[in-house]
Design a protein around this motif. Structure first.
Motif, PDB file in Angstrom:
ATOM      1  N   PRO A  15     -21.081  19.055  15.240  1.00  0.00           N
ATOM      2  CA  PRO A  15     -21.942  18.364  14.281  1.00  0.00           C
ATOM      3  C   PRO A  15     -21.516  18.742  12.862  1.00  0.00           C
ATOM      4  O   PRO A  15     -21.115  19.885  12.613  1.00  0.00           O
ATOM      5  CB  PRO A  15     -23.335  18.920  14.603  1.00  0.00           C
ATOM      6  N   THR A  16     -21.585  17.801  11.946  1.00  0.00           N
ATOM      7  CA  THR A  16     -21.205  18.097  10.566  1.00  0.00           C
ATOM      8  C   THR A  16     -22.035  17.257   9.603  1.00  0.00           C
ATOM      9  O   THR A  16     -22.586  16.218   9.980  1.00  0.00           O
ATOM     10  CB  THR A  16     -19.689  17.865  10.341  1.00  0.00           C
ATOM     11  N   TYR A  17     -22.108  17.740   8.368  1.00  0.00           N
ATOM     12  CA  TYR A  17     -22.843  17.035   7.329  1.00  0.00           C
ATOM     13  C   TYR A  17     -22.315  17.445   5.954  1.00  0.00           C
ATOM     14  O   TYR A  17     -22.409  18.624   5.579  1.00  0.00           O
ATOM     15  CB  TYR A  17     -24.343  17.358   7.425  1.00  0.00           C
ATOM     16  N   ASN A  18     -21.693  16.509   5.261  1.00  0.00           N
ATOM     17  CA  ASN A  18     -21.240  16.685   3.875  1.00  0.00           C
ATOM     18  C   ASN A  18     -20.297  17.867   3.666  1.00  0.00           C
ATOM     19  O   ASN A  18     -20.369  18.531   2.626  1.00  0.00           O
ATOM     20  CB  ASN A  18     -22.437  16.818   2.926  1.00  0.00           C
ATOM     21  N   ARG A  19     -19.411  18.132   4.622  1.00  0.00           N
ATOM     22  CA  ARG A  19     -18.449  19.233   4.443  1.00  0.00           C
ATOM     23  C   ARG A  19     -17.067  18.789   4.938  1.00  0.00           C
ATOM     24  O   ARG A  19     -16.536  19.344   5.907  1.00  0.00           O
ATOM     25  CB  ARG A  19     -18.928  20.477   5.178  1.00  0.00           C
ATOM     26  N   PRO A  20     -16.456  17.806   4.295  1.00  0.00           N
ATOM     27  CA  PRO A  20     -15.186  17.271   4.797  1.00  0.00           C
ATOM     28  C   PRO A  20     -14.048  18.289   4.822  1.00  0.00           C
ATOM     29  O   PRO A  20     -13.220  18.257   5.732  1.00  0.00           O
ATOM     30  CB  PRO A  20     -14.881  16.103   3.854  1.00  0.00           C
ATOM     31  N   LYS A  21     -13.992  19.191   3.859  1.00  0.00           N
ATOM     32  CA  LYS A  21     -12.917  20.202   3.866  1.00  0.00           C
ATOM     33  C   LYS A  21     -13.079  21.176   5.036  1.00  0.00           C
ATOM     34  O   LYS A  21     -12.108  21.565   5.672  1.00  0.00           O
ATOM     35  CB  LYS A  21     -12.874  20.949   2.533  1.00  0.00           C
ATOM     36  N   LEU A  23     -14.693  20.441   7.835  1.00  0.00           N
ATOM     37  CA  LEU A  23     -14.408  19.654   9.032  1.00  0.00           C
ATOM     38  C   LEU A  23     -12.900  19.547   9.246  1.00  0.00           C
ATOM     39  O   LEU A  23     -12.428  19.686  10.381  1.00  0.00           O
ATOM     40  CB  LEU A  23     -15.036  18.263   8.933  1.00  0.00           C
ATOM     41  N   GLN A  24     -12.133  19.336   8.187  1.00  0.00           N
ATOM     42  CA  GLN A  24     -10.678  19.239   8.316  1.00  0.00           C
ATOM     43  C   GLN A  24     -10.100  20.513   8.921  1.00  0.00           C
ATOM     44  O   GLN A  24      -9.260  20.455   9.817  1.00  0.00           O
ATOM     45  CB  GLN A  24     -10.030  18.962   6.953  1.00  0.00           C
ATOM     46  N   ARG A  25     -10.564  21.653   8.463  1.00  0.00           N
ATOM     47  CA  ARG A  25     -10.087  22.932   9.005  1.00  0.00           C
ATOM     48  C   ARG A  25     -10.436  23.053  10.493  1.00  0.00           C
ATOM     49  O   ARG A  25      -9.632  23.489  11.311  1.00  0.00           O
ATOM     50  CB  ARG A  25     -10.711  24.085   8.212  1.00  0.00           C
ATOM     51  N   SER A  26     -11.630  22.623  10.846  1.00  0.00           N
ATOM     52  CA  SER A  26     -12.058  22.660  12.245  1.00  0.00           C
ATOM     53  C   SER A  26     -11.184  21.741  13.101  1.00  0.00           C
ATOM     54  O   SER A  26     -10.776  22.099  14.212  1.00  0.00           O
ATOM     55  CB  SER A  26     -13.527  22.253  12.329  1.00  0.00           C
ATOM     56  N   LEU A  27     -10.877  20.556  12.596  1.00  0.00           N
ATOM     57  CA  LEU A  27     -10.038  19.612  13.338  1.00  0.00           C
ATOM     58  C   LEU A  27      -8.616  20.132  13.513  1.00  0.00           C
ATOM     59  O   LEU A  27      -7.981  19.890  14.542  1.00  0.00           O
ATOM     60  CB  LEU A  27     -10.017  18.253  12.636  1.00  0.00           C
ATOM     61  N   GLU A  28      -8.121  20.846  12.525  1.00  0.00           N
ATOM     62  CA  GLU A  28      -6.797  21.457  12.655  1.00  0.00           C
ATOM     63  C   GLU A  28      -6.794  22.467  13.800  1.00  0.00           C
ATOM     64  O   GLU A  28      -5.815  22.590  14.528  1.00  0.00           O
ATOM     65  CB  GLU A  28      -6.388  22.117  11.337  1.00  0.00           C
ATOM     66  N   TYR A  29      -7.883  23.201  13.945  1.00  0.00           N
ATOM     67  CA  TYR A  29      -7.977  24.185  15.026  1.00  0.00           C
ATOM     68  C   TYR A  29      -8.104  23.507  16.392  1.00  0.00           C
ATOM     69  O   TYR A  29      -7.376  23.817  17.321  1.00  0.00           O
ATOM     70  CB  TYR A  29      -9.180  25.109  14.784  1.00  0.00           C
ATOM     71  N   TRP A  30      -9.051  22.570  16.522  1.00  0.00           N
ATOM     72  CA  TRP A  30      -9.347  21.960  17.811  1.00  0.00           C
ATOM     73  C   TRP A  30      -8.380  20.844  18.185  1.00  0.00           C
ATOM     74  O   TRP A  30      -8.331  20.438  19.349  1.00  0.00           O
ATOM     75  CB  TRP A  30     -10.782  21.417  17.821  1.00  0.00           C
ATOM     76  N   ASP A  41     -21.007  13.043  12.505  1.00  0.00           N
ATOM     77  CA  ASP A  41     -21.061  13.242  11.057  1.00  0.00           C
ATOM     78  C   ASP A  41     -22.214  12.432  10.474  1.00  0.00           C
ATOM     79  O   ASP A  41     -22.179  11.208  10.463  1.00  0.00           O
ATOM     80  CB  ASP A  41     -19.739  12.815  10.431  1.00  0.00           C
ATOM     81  N   SER A  42     -23.226  13.127   9.957  1.00  0.00           N
ATOM     82  CA  SER A  42     -24.360  12.430   9.354  1.00  0.00           C
ATOM     83  C   SER A  42     -24.263  12.398   7.826  1.00  0.00           C
ATOM     84  O   SER A  42     -25.245  12.141   7.142  1.00  0.00           O
ATOM     85  CB  SER A  42     -25.675  13.056   9.814  1.00  0.00           C
ATOM     86  N   SER A  43     -23.069  12.614   7.299  1.00  0.00           N
ATOM     87  CA  SER A  43     -22.847  12.529   5.854  1.00  0.00           C
ATOM     88  C   SER A  43     -23.027  11.093   5.373  1.00  0.00           C
ATOM     89  O   SER A  43     -22.860  10.135   6.138  1.00  0.00           O
ATOM     90  CB  SER A  43     -21.410  12.959   5.518  1.00  0.00           C
ATOM     91  N   ALA A  85     -20.318  24.669  15.508  1.00  0.00           N
ATOM     92  CA  ALA A  85     -20.569  24.310  14.112  1.00  0.00           C
ATOM     93  C   ALA A  85     -19.234  24.033  13.424  1.00  0.00           C
ATOM     94  O   ALA A  85     -18.205  24.615  13.795  1.00  0.00           O
ATOM     95  CB  ALA A  85     -21.311  25.447  13.411  1.00  0.00           C
ATOM     96  N   ASP A  86     -19.244  23.170  12.431  1.00  0.00           N
ATOM     97  CA  ASP A  86     -17.989  22.801  11.772  1.00  0.00           C
ATOM     98  C   ASP A  86     -17.317  23.976  11.073  1.00  0.00           C
ATOM     99  O   ASP A  86     -16.115  23.939  10.823  1.00  0.00           O
ATOM    100  CB  ASP A  86     -18.185  21.630  10.812  1.00  0.00           C
ATOM    101  N   ASP A  87     -18.053  25.034  10.803  1.00  0.00           N
ATOM    102  CA  ASP A  87     -17.457  26.198  10.146  1.00  0.00           C
ATOM    103  C   ASP A  87     -17.262  27.382  11.095  1.00  0.00           C
ATOM    104  O   ASP A  87     -17.010  28.502  10.664  1.00  0.00           O
ATOM    105  CB  ASP A  87     -18.286  26.626   8.937  1.00  0.00           C
ATOM    106  N   ASP A  88     -17.374  27.141  12.390  1.00  0.00           N
ATOM    107  CA  ASP A  88     -17.177  28.187  13.395  1.00  0.00           C
ATOM    108  C   ASP A  88     -15.978  27.849  14.279  1.00  0.00           C
ATOM    109  O   ASP A  88     -15.477  26.733  14.261  1.00  0.00           O
ATOM    110  CB  ASP A  88     -18.414  28.331  14.298  1.00  0.00           C
ATOM    111  N   PHE A  89     -15.570  28.814  15.060  1.00  0.00           N
ATOM    112  CA  PHE A  89     -14.486  28.632  16.013  1.00  0.00           C
ATOM    113  C   PHE A  89     -14.843  29.358  17.298  1.00  0.00           C
ATOM    114  O   PHE A  89     -15.502  30.382  17.260  1.00  0.00           O
ATOM    115  CB  PHE A  89     -13.165  29.208  15.472  1.00  0.00           C
TER     116      PHE A  89
END
Length: 182
Positions: A15-21, A23-30, A41-43, A85-89
């Protein structure tokens, strides 16, 4: 394990909200993990960067956490789900250990490893454990295990779940939310 087998076994939910940078880091990991990744994304603005092939993006402006989570979870066809979370791994080895544990222990509905937090200051990385617990859960009934996991609270939210259990939890929260709104 083949990529197709991995996709049938587990999906990652972000889940994410208004944190595209972030989210990008999370997508690079996953992006290279071999599992399907579902992003809710509810942004207000749509995320427009490219997505890894295993990532499925759903833009749901201004939809609350539980509603968007349930909407996505209903689309997932894997046996297990790991919310992240978008800022966790989650360490991929830990995710695979959790799946193996759940496969061998059908009376458990979730499995979680250790959690660490890290802070990078003055060119030094410091790590420390969070959500620690010394709870002994061996040979206890399902009810007592549940009580021990909830009191005092620990971070069960970010664990590997049996998909149908996670969906049931979200549905229950949605039902309670609607009941309170009346």
């Amino acid at each position: 394990m083949s990529t197709e087998s991995k996709k049938q076994l587990l999906s990652v939910f972000i889940p994410t909200y208004n944190r595209p940078k972030i989210l990008q880091r999370s997508l690079e990991y996953w992006g290279g993990c071999g599992y399907d990744v579902f992003i809710a994304d509810s942004s207000g603005e749509r995320y427009d960067d490219s997505l890894p092939v295993n990532c499925h993006y759903f833009h749901m402006p201004n939809v609350d956490y539980y509603e968007k989570s349930l909407n996505i979870v209903e689309k997932i066809g894997s046996k297990y789900i790991v919310p992240c979370a978008d800022d966790d791994f989650h360490a991929l080895g830990g995710v695979e250990d959790a799946i193996q544990f759940l496969e061998m222990n059908p009376s458990f509905c979730t499995a979680k490893g250790k959690s660490i937090d890290f802070v990078f200051t003055d060119n030094h990385l410091k790590t420390y454990p969070i959500y620690t617990s010394d709870r002994d859960i061996e040979n206890l009934s399902v009810e007592i295990r549940m009580q021990k996991s909830l009191f005092p609270w620990i971070s069960n939210v970010w664990a590997v779940f049996r998909k149908e259990i996670y969906e049931l939890c979200l549905t229950s929260v949605m039902d309670l939310t609607h009941m309170r709104a009346r």
